[in-house]
Design a protein around this motif. Structure first.
Motif, mmCIF file in Angstrom:
data_model
loop_
_atom_site.group_PDB
_atom_site.id
_atom_site.type_symbol
_atom_site.label_atom_id
_atom_site.label_comp_id
_atom_site.label_asym_id
_atom_site.label_seq_id
_atom_site.Cartn_x
_atom_site.Cartn_y
_atom_site.Cartn_z
ATOM 1 N N SER A 105 0.827 -1.202 0.000
ATOM 2 C CA SER A 105 0.000 0.000 0.000
ATOM 3 C C SER A 105 0.863 1.255 0.000
ATOM 4 O O SER A 105 0.558 2.239 -0.675
ATOM 5 N N GLN A 106 1.960 1.223 0.748
ATOM 6 C CA GLN A 106 2.873 2.376 0.798
ATOM 7 C C GLN A 106 3.549 2.608 -0.550
ATOM 8 O O GLN A 106 3.587 3.734 -1.056
ATOM 9 N N PHE A 107 4.064 1.547 -1.150
ATOM 10 C CA PHE A 107 4.760 1.703 -2.429
ATOM 11 C C PHE A 107 3.785 2.030 -3.560
ATOM 12 O O PHE A 107 4.143 2.719 -4.514
ATOM 13 N N SER A 108 2.544 1.542 -3.449
ATOM 14 C CA SER A 108 1.578 1.794 -4.510
ATOM 15 C C SER A 108 1.169 3.262 -4.585
ATOM 16 O O SER A 108 0.579 3.692 -5.581
ATOM 17 N N ALA A 109 1.478 4.037 -3.550
ATOM 18 C CA ALA A 109 1.153 5.462 -3.554
ATOM 19 C C ALA A 109 2.190 6.288 -4.312
ATOM 20 O O ALA A 109 1.988 7.484 -4.528
ATOM 21 N N LEU A 110 3.291 5.656 -4.733
ATOM 22 C CA LEU A 110 4.355 6.374 -5.432
ATOM 23 C C LEU A 110 4.050 6.448 -6.924
ATOM 24 O O LEU A 110 3.799 5.420 -7.563
ATOM 25 N N PRO A 111 4.066 7.645 -7.515
ATOM 26 C CA PRO A 111 3.755 7.787 -8.948
ATOM 27 C C PRO A 111 4.619 6.903 -9.839
ATOM 28 O O PRO A 111 4.134 6.336 -10.828
ATOM 29 N N MET A 112 5.888 6.769 -9.501
ATOM 30 C CA MET A 112 6.813 5.981 -10.306
ATOM 31 C C MET A 112 6.383 4.517 -10.359
ATOM 32 O O MET A 112 6.413 3.869 -11.413
ATOM 33 N N VAL A 113 5.951 4.000 -9.219
ATOM 34 C CA VAL A 113 5.520 2.603 -9.142
ATOM 35 C C VAL A 113 4.207 2.410 -9.891
ATOM 36 O O VAL A 113 4.039 1.476 -10.680
ATOM 37 N N ARG A 114 3.266 3.304 -9.656
ATOM 38 C CA ARG A 114 1.955 3.162 -10.293
ATOM 39 C C ARG A 114 2.064 3.260 -11.808
ATOM 40 O O ARG A 114 1.404 2.521 -12.548
ATOM 41 N N ALA A 115 2.888 4.181 -12.293
ATOM 42 C CA ALA A 115 3.023 4.342 -13.740
ATOM 43 C C ALA A 115 3.580 3.079 -14.375
ATOM 44 O O ALA A 115 3.100 2.625 -15.422
ATOM 45 N N THR A 116 4.570 2.481 -13.731
ATOM 46 C CA THR A 116 5.190 1.267 -14.272
ATOM 47 C C THR A 116 4.206 0.103 -14.296
ATOM 48 O O THR A 116 4.046 -0.578 -15.314
ATOM 49 N N LEU A 117 3.529 -0.136 -13.171
ATOM 50 C CA LEU A 117 2.633 -1.288 -13.104
ATOM 51 C C LEU A 117 1.346 -1.067 -13.893
ATOM 52 O O LEU A 117 0.806 -2.018 -14.462
ATOM 53 N N THR A 118 0.864 0.154 -13.944
ATOM 54 C CA THR A 118 -0.310 0.429 -14.772
ATOM 55 C C THR A 118 -0.006 0.113 -16.228
ATOM 56 O O THR A 118 -0.834 -0.495 -16.932
ATOM 57 N N ARG A 119 1.173 0.502 -16.688
ATOM 58 C CA ARG A 119 1.562 0.204 -18.069
ATOM 59 C C ARG A 119 1.618 -1.310 -18.310
ATOM 60 O O ARG A 119 1.104 -1.803 -19.320
ATOM 61 N N LEU A 120 2.210 -2.044 -17.375
ATOM 62 C CA LEU A 120 2.290 -3.498 -17.519
ATOM 63 C C LEU A 120 0.900 -4.128 -17.546
ATOM 64 O O LEU A 120 0.617 -5.034 -18.337
ATOM 65 N N GLN A 121 0.022 -3.648 -16.669
ATOM 66 C CA GLN A 121 -1.332 -4.186 -16.602
ATOM 67 C C GLN A 121 -2.101 -3.896 -17.885
ATOM 68 O O GLN A 121 -2.847 -4.755 -18.392
ATOM 69 N N GLN A 122 -1.933 -2.706 -18.429
ATOM 70 C CA GLN A 122 -2.621 -2.353 -19.668
ATOM 71 C C GLN A 122 -2.101 -3.178 -20.842
ATOM 72 O O GLN A 122 -2.868 -3.534 -21.743
ATOM 73 N N GLU A 123 -0.826 -3.509 -20.817
ATOM 74 C CA GLU A 123 -0.273 -4.377 -21.864
ATOM 75 C C GLU A 123 -0.900 -5.767 -21.784
ATOM 76 O O GLU A 123 -1.244 -6.370 -22.810
ATOM 77 N N ILE A 124 -1.055 -6.279 -20.560
ATOM 78 C CA ILE A 124 -1.662 -7.597 -20.384
ATOM 79 C C ILE A 124 -3.112 -7.586 -20.876
ATOM 80 O O ILE A 124 -3.590 -8.557 -21.463
ATOM 81 N N GLY A 125 -3.816 -6.489 -20.629
ATOM 82 C CA GLY A 125 -5.232 -6.417 -20.985
ATOM 83 C C GLY A 125 -5.521 -5.890 -22.371
ATOM 84 O O GLY A 125 -6.685 -5.708 -22.743
ATOM 85 N N GLU A 126 -4.484 -5.674 -23.155
ATOM 86 C CA GLU A 126 -4.670 -5.055 -24.469
ATOM 87 C C GLU A 126 -5.625 -5.846 -25.361
ATOM 88 O O GLU A 126 -6.407 -5.274 -26.121
ATOM 89 N N GLY A 127 -5.570 -7.163 -25.261
ATOM 90 C CA GLY A 127 -6.432 -7.977 -26.109
ATOM 91 C C GLY A 127 -7.800 -8.265 -25.508
ATOM 92 O O GLY A 127 -8.606 -8.974 -26.109
ATOM 93 N N GLY A 128 -8.072 -7.721 -24.325
ATOM 94 C CA GLY A 128 -9.353 -7.949 -23.670
ATOM 95 C C GLY A 128 -9.448 -9.345 -23.078
ATOM 96 O O GLY A 128 -8.451 -10.026 -22.882
ATOM 97 N N ARG A 129 -10.674 -9.738 -22.733
ATOM 98 C CA ARG A 129 -10.968 -11.049 -22.170
ATOM 99 C C ARG A 129 -10.173 -11.318 -20.881
ATOM 100 O O ARG A 129 -9.553 -12.368 -20.718
ATOM 101 N N ILE A 130 -10.191 -10.349 -19.984
ATOM 102 C CA ILE A 130 -9.565 -10.529 -18.678
ATOM 103 C C ILE A 130 -10.520 -10.064 -17.578
ATOM 104 O O ILE A 130 -11.405 -9.235 -17.813
ATOM 105 N N VAL A 131 -10.324 -10.625 -16.399
ATOM 106 C CA VAL A 131 -10.969 -10.143 -15.183
ATOM 107 C C VAL A 131 -9.854 -9.569 -14.332
ATOM 108 O O VAL A 131 -8.978 -10.300 -13.863
ATOM 109 N N ALA A 132 -9.848 -8.265 -14.160
ATOM 110 C CA ALA A 132 -8.786 -7.572 -13.431
ATOM 111 C C ALA A 132 -9.268 -7.206 -12.036
ATOM 112 O O ALA A 132 -10.297 -6.553 -11.881
ATOM 113 N N GLU A 133 -8.507 -7.616 -11.058
ATOM 114 C CA GLU A 133 -8.837 -7.343 -9.658
ATOM 115 C C GLU A 133 -7.839 -6.368 -9.062
ATOM 116 O O GLU A 133 -6.637 -6.486 -9.293
#
Length: 233
Positions: A105-133
């Motif tokens: 929770s502490q690290f997830s509040a850092l812009p640098m961390v969120r930007a990196t993982l958001t990008r990775l998550q969006q790459e995974i979901g690019e083709g759709g057909r996912i349930v993201a939690e």
């Protein structure tokens, strides 16, 4: 008719609300891929702790994120949790401890961390057909997801469920301490300035305090089937 959207389901909500159980079951019913975004934040926190880094942006953190290679694998037979491999090494059960959740929770509040993982998550979901939690999958990561849910439950019930889960794994639990951690994490997640925990404006809010997981899954599944004609194939 709603405009076409990606065939993505997002399930956000606080820790212990049943998101993981519901997301896995719903993904199986839909034949979608299950994306555990929380595990990704825990993995980053684990790597940072391993290197003695505190939750603040720094050149060291930037270097760690730039070289980060992460893979999510299905649970082992009989297991519940997605397995996480970072830089070729699988992280063990310590990834799922309450303490690691607080650190994530502490690290997830850092812009640098969120930007990196958001990008990775969006790459995974690019083709759709996912349930993201997660906590911001419907508001930030996949704002154009076809189906959005926010799953909540009382802090007391969430603490009881988490304690039972840990005990099934043979761990001793101080339930009052766990409740205090959950309440603090809720506060931290909801009050952070970057991607705070909240329901998306177009999300369906469900309370699982007195509703079993299978009933929640059925309600979500029924809604998705009823509205699938309006979504992008």
């Amino acid at each position: 008719m709603l405009p076409p959207r990606k065939r993505i389901v997002t399930i956000d909500g606080p820790s212990g609300g049943g998101k993981s159980t519901v997301s896995r079951a719903l993904a199986a019913k839909l034949h979608f891929t299950y994306l555990d975004t929380g595990a990704m934040y825990r993995a980053v926190a684990h790597q940072c702790r391993k290197q003695g880094m505190t939750a603040e942006e720094s050149p060291r953190l930037a270097e760690l994120l730039a070289s980060l290679q992460m893979e999510l694998l299905p649970p082992l037979p009989g297991g519940d949790d997605v397995r996480v491999v970072v830089n070729g090494v699988e992280i063990g059960p310590e990834l799922r401890t309450p303490e690691m959740g607080m650190l994530a929770s502490q690290f997830s509040a850092l812009p640098m961390v969120r930007a990196t993982l958001t990008r990775l998550q969006q790459e995974i979901g690019e083709g759709g057909r996912i349930v993201a939690e997660g906590r911001d999958t419907g508001t930030v990561v996949f704002p154009d997801a076809a189906w959005k849910f926010f799953l909540d439950a009382s802090a007391e019930i969430r603490a009881q469920r988490r304690a039972a889960q840990l005990r099934r794994k043979g761990e001793s639990v101080d339930e009052q301490a766990l409740l205090a951690q959950i309440i603090k994490r809720d506060k931290d997640d909801r009050e952070r300035s970057l991607a705070p925990l909240r329901a998306a404006a177009d999300a369906i809010v469900l309370d699982s305090t007195e509703t079993p997981a299978d009933a929640v899954v059925e309600r979500m599944h029924a809604h998705i089937l009823a509205t699938s004609c309006c979504r992008e194939e």
